[in-house]
Structure formats: structure tokens, C-alpha cells
Scaffold this motif. Sequence first.
Motif, PDB file in Angstrom:
ATOM      1  N   TRP A  63       0.732  -1.192   0.152  1.00  0.00           N
ATOM      2  CA  TRP A  63       0.076   0.083  -0.009  1.00  0.00           C
ATOM      3  C   TRP A  63       0.804   1.147   0.094  1.00  0.00           C
ATOM      4  O   TRP A  63       0.123   2.369  -0.026  1.00  0.00           O
ATOM      5  CB  TRP A  63      -1.160  -0.054   1.259  1.00  0.00           C
ATOM      6  N   ALA A  64       2.130   1.227   0.339  1.00  0.00           N
ATOM      7  CA  ALA A  64       3.045   2.328   0.381  1.00  0.00           C
ATOM      8  C   ALA A  64       3.012   3.100  -0.780  1.00  0.00           C
ATOM      9  O   ALA A  64       3.127   4.495  -0.826  1.00  0.00           O
ATOM     10  CB  ALA A  64       4.355   1.932   0.588  1.00  0.00           C
ATOM     11  N   GLY A  65       2.711   2.645  -2.284  1.00  0.00           N
ATOM     12  CA  GLY A  65       2.629   3.477  -3.254  1.00  0.00           C
ATOM     13  C   GLY A  65       1.561   4.110  -3.600  1.00  0.00           C
ATOM     14  O   GLY A  65       1.353   4.801  -4.546  1.00  0.00           O
ATOM     15  N   PHE A  66       0.510   4.060  -2.643  1.00  0.00           N
ATOM     16  CA  PHE A  66      -0.743   4.520  -2.896  1.00  0.00           C
ATOM     17  C   PHE A  66      -0.897   5.874  -2.276  1.00  0.00           C
ATOM     18  O   PHE A  66      -1.798   6.514  -2.242  1.00  0.00           O
ATOM     19  CB  PHE A  66      -2.070   3.639  -2.550  1.00  0.00           C
ATOM     20  N   TYR A  67       0.185   6.264  -1.554  1.00  0.00           N
ATOM     21  CA  TYR A  67       0.037   7.677  -1.108  1.00  0.00           C
ATOM     22  C   TYR A  67       0.003   8.692  -2.348  1.00  0.00           C
ATOM     23  O   TYR A  67       1.080   8.720  -2.830  1.00  0.00           O
ATOM     24  CB  TYR A  67       1.181   7.995   0.003  1.00  0.00           C
ATOM     25  N   LEU A  68      -0.799   9.660  -2.329  1.00  0.00           N
ATOM     26  CA  LEU A  68      -0.865  10.432  -3.446  1.00  0.00           C
ATOM     27  C   LEU A  68      -0.005  11.893  -2.715  1.00  0.00           C
ATOM     28  O   LEU A  68       0.151  12.024  -1.804  1.00  0.00           O
ATOM     29  CB  LEU A  68      -2.186  10.696  -3.668  1.00  0.00           C
ATOM     30  N   SER A  69       0.431  12.494  -3.881  1.00  0.00           N
ATOM     31  CA  SER A  69       0.926  13.576  -3.662  1.00  0.00           C
ATOM     32  C   SER A  69       0.384  14.613  -2.885  1.00  0.00           C
ATOM     33  O   SER A  69       0.931  15.316  -1.954  1.00  0.00           O
ATOM     34  CB  SER A  69       1.649  14.393  -4.944  1.00  0.00           C
ATOM     35  N   ASP A  70      -0.889  14.627  -3.130  1.00  0.00           N
ATOM     36  CA  ASP A  70      -1.825  15.564  -2.081  1.00  0.00           C
ATOM     37  C   ASP A  70      -1.939  15.275  -0.702  1.00  0.00           C
ATOM     38  O   ASP A  70      -2.026  15.987   0.226  1.00  0.00           O
ATOM     39  CB  ASP A  70      -3.325  15.890  -3.031  1.00  0.00           C
ATOM     40  N   HIS A  71      -2.181  13.882  -0.609  1.00  0.00           N
ATOM     41  CA  HIS A  71      -1.857  13.414   0.920  1.00  0.00           C
ATOM     42  C   HIS A  71      -0.760  13.858   1.661  1.00  0.00           C
ATOM     43  O   HIS A  71      -0.629  14.374   2.731  1.00  0.00           O
ATOM     44  CB  HIS A  71      -2.046  11.745   0.806  1.00  0.00           C
ATOM     45  N   THR A  72       0.504  13.543   0.887  1.00  0.00           N
ATOM     46  CA  THR A  72       1.681  13.846   1.592  1.00  0.00           C
ATOM     47  C   THR A  72       1.918  15.516   1.909  1.00  0.00           C
ATOM     48  O   THR A  72       2.451  15.898   2.800  1.00  0.00           O
ATOM     49  CB  THR A  72       2.892  13.246   0.673  1.00  0.00           C
ATOM     50  N   ALA A  73       1.397  16.273   0.773  1.00  0.00           N
ATOM     51  CA  ALA A  73       1.323  17.680   0.864  1.00  0.00           C
ATOM     52  C   ALA A  73       0.465  18.121   2.189  1.00  0.00           C
ATOM     53  O   ALA A  73       1.009  18.923   2.859  1.00  0.00           O
ATOM     54  CB  ALA A  73       1.045  18.070  -0.332  1.00  0.00           C
ATOM     55  N   GLN A  75       1.935  20.001   5.441  1.00  0.00           N
ATOM     56  CA  GLN A  75       1.086  21.141   5.908  1.00  0.00           C
ATOM     57  C   GLN A  75       0.966  21.363   7.273  1.00  0.00           C
ATOM     58  O   GLN A  75       1.123  22.081   8.236  1.00  0.00           O
ATOM     59  CB  GLN A  75       0.263  21.624   5.090  1.00  0.00           C
ATOM     60  N   ASP A  76       0.160  19.935   7.752  1.00  0.00           N
ATOM     61  CA  ASP A  76      -0.098  19.684   8.885  1.00  0.00           C
ATOM     62  C   ASP A  76       0.820  19.889  10.142  1.00  0.00           C
ATOM     63  O   ASP A  76       0.930  19.973  11.073  1.00  0.00           O
ATOM     64  CB  ASP A  76      -0.944  18.530   9.316  1.00  0.00           C
ATOM     65  N   ASN A  77       2.042  18.849   9.541  1.00  0.00           N
ATOM     66  CA  ASN A  77       3.254  18.837  10.592  1.00  0.00           C
ATOM     67  C   ASN A  77       3.885  20.313  10.776  1.00  0.00           C
ATOM     68  O   ASN A  77       4.101  20.734  11.898  1.00  0.00           O
ATOM     69  CB  ASN A  77       4.204  18.084   9.832  1.00  0.00           C
ATOM     70  N   LYS A  78       3.894  21.057   9.743  1.00  0.00           N
ATOM     71  CA  LYS A  78       4.471  22.372   9.923  1.00  0.00           C
ATOM     72  C   LYS A  78       3.379  23.400  10.775  1.00  0.00           C
ATOM     73  O   LYS A  78       4.063  24.077  11.619  1.00  0.00           O
ATOM     74  CB  LYS A  78       4.651  23.135   8.322  1.00  0.00           C
ATOM     75  N   ARG A  79       2.096  23.189  10.579  1.00  0.00           N
ATOM     76  CA  ARG A  79       1.182  23.948  11.516  1.00  0.00           C
ATOM     77  C   ARG A  79       1.395  23.428  13.005  1.00  0.00           C
ATOM     78  O   ARG A  79       1.443  24.297  13.788  1.00  0.00           O
ATOM     79  CB  ARG A  79      -0.136  23.468  10.848  1.00  0.00           C
ATOM     80  N   ARG A  80       1.613  22.278  13.111  1.00  0.00           N
ATOM     81  CA  ARG A  80       1.875  21.641  14.723  1.00  0.00           C
ATOM     82  C   ARG A  80       3.044  22.256  15.095  1.00  0.00           C
ATOM     83  O   ARG A  80       2.849  22.535  16.453  1.00  0.00           O
ATOM     84  CB  ARG A  80       1.691  20.227  14.576  1.00  0.00           C
ATOM     85  N   ASN A  81       4.127  22.516  14.366  1.00  0.00           N
ATOM     86  CA  ASN A  81       5.445  22.658  14.880  1.00  0.00           C
ATOM     87  C   ASN A  81       5.695  24.211  14.525  1.00  0.00           C
ATOM     88  O   ASN A  81       6.729  24.572  15.309  1.00  0.00           O
ATOM     89  CB  ASN A  81       6.534  22.099  14.128  1.00  0.00           C
ATOM     90  N   THR A  82       4.792  24.965  14.475  1.00  0.00           N
ATOM     91  CA  THR A  82       4.946  26.415  14.598  1.00  0.00           C
ATOM     92  C   THR A  82       4.461  26.901  15.874  1.00  0.00           C
ATOM     93  O   THR A  82       3.480  26.720  16.344  1.00  0.00           O
ATOM     94  CB  THR A  82       3.925  27.062  13.525  1.00  0.00           C
TER      95      THR A  82
END
Length: 120
Positions: free
Chosen positions: A24-34, A38-45
Motif C-alpha cells: 500500500w505504500a505506493g498509494f500515498y498521493l502527492s496531495d496526501h503527503t502535501a 502542511q499539518d506537521n508544519k502547522r503543529r510545529n509552529t
Amino acid sequence: MSSEFDKKVDDFFKNYQDRGMKKWAGFYLSDHTAKINQDNKRRNTIYVKKKPMDQIDIRAILMRSFGEHRKVSVQLKELSIDNDLQADIVGFVEGYREDTAIISGNLVLIDYINHIDFIN
């Protein structure tokens, strides 16, 4: 009476080993990873507390922003669940009363405003 095809299917499933999550690792879409990034950046701000303003100055900026249709950035006194400052509310003052203001669709109690600035 079993056919040749049924025998092949049975043999396949007897020897088949599922790869688990690897497949299933290949099924992560670019919008999912983006979105995850983005969520990680928001949490770490971490937001820094700005200098508190008195109510007279806050109300003057709100009134001026509403009259001149100028964009503002508002930092609230209220903390998040994790006891951190929240992101500033950025936008235009759409309405203004004695105790509340509407800033880009957000109802804000004026007593809860810590700091407000104009944005160019």
C-alpha cells in the motif's frame, strides 16, 4: 471433480504470502503527503506573544480598518487546548459592535483581543 483451473487457484492461495502494508505504500498521493507536511508544519509552529494593547487602541484600529477597508492581523489572548497561542486571525473587519467584531467571517470578542495590527 475439480478442474485444472481450480487446482491452480488452490495451489496459489496455499503458497501466497501477503506483503502487508508494503503493497500500500505506493498509494500515498502527492496531495496526501502535501497535506501531512502542511499539518506537521502547522503543529510545529510556535507563535510569539505580542505586546498587549489597551482597549482604546484596539477599538480605534478596528474602527479604522472597517472604515478604510484595510486588512488586519489579530492575536487573541485565548490559548489552545495545548496551552499555546493560536494563529492570528487575518482579514478584513466586516462588522463592528461595542463588544464584538466580525473579521473575515470570525466572530471575535473585543475583550479577547491581545494585539491588532494593519497588514499592507
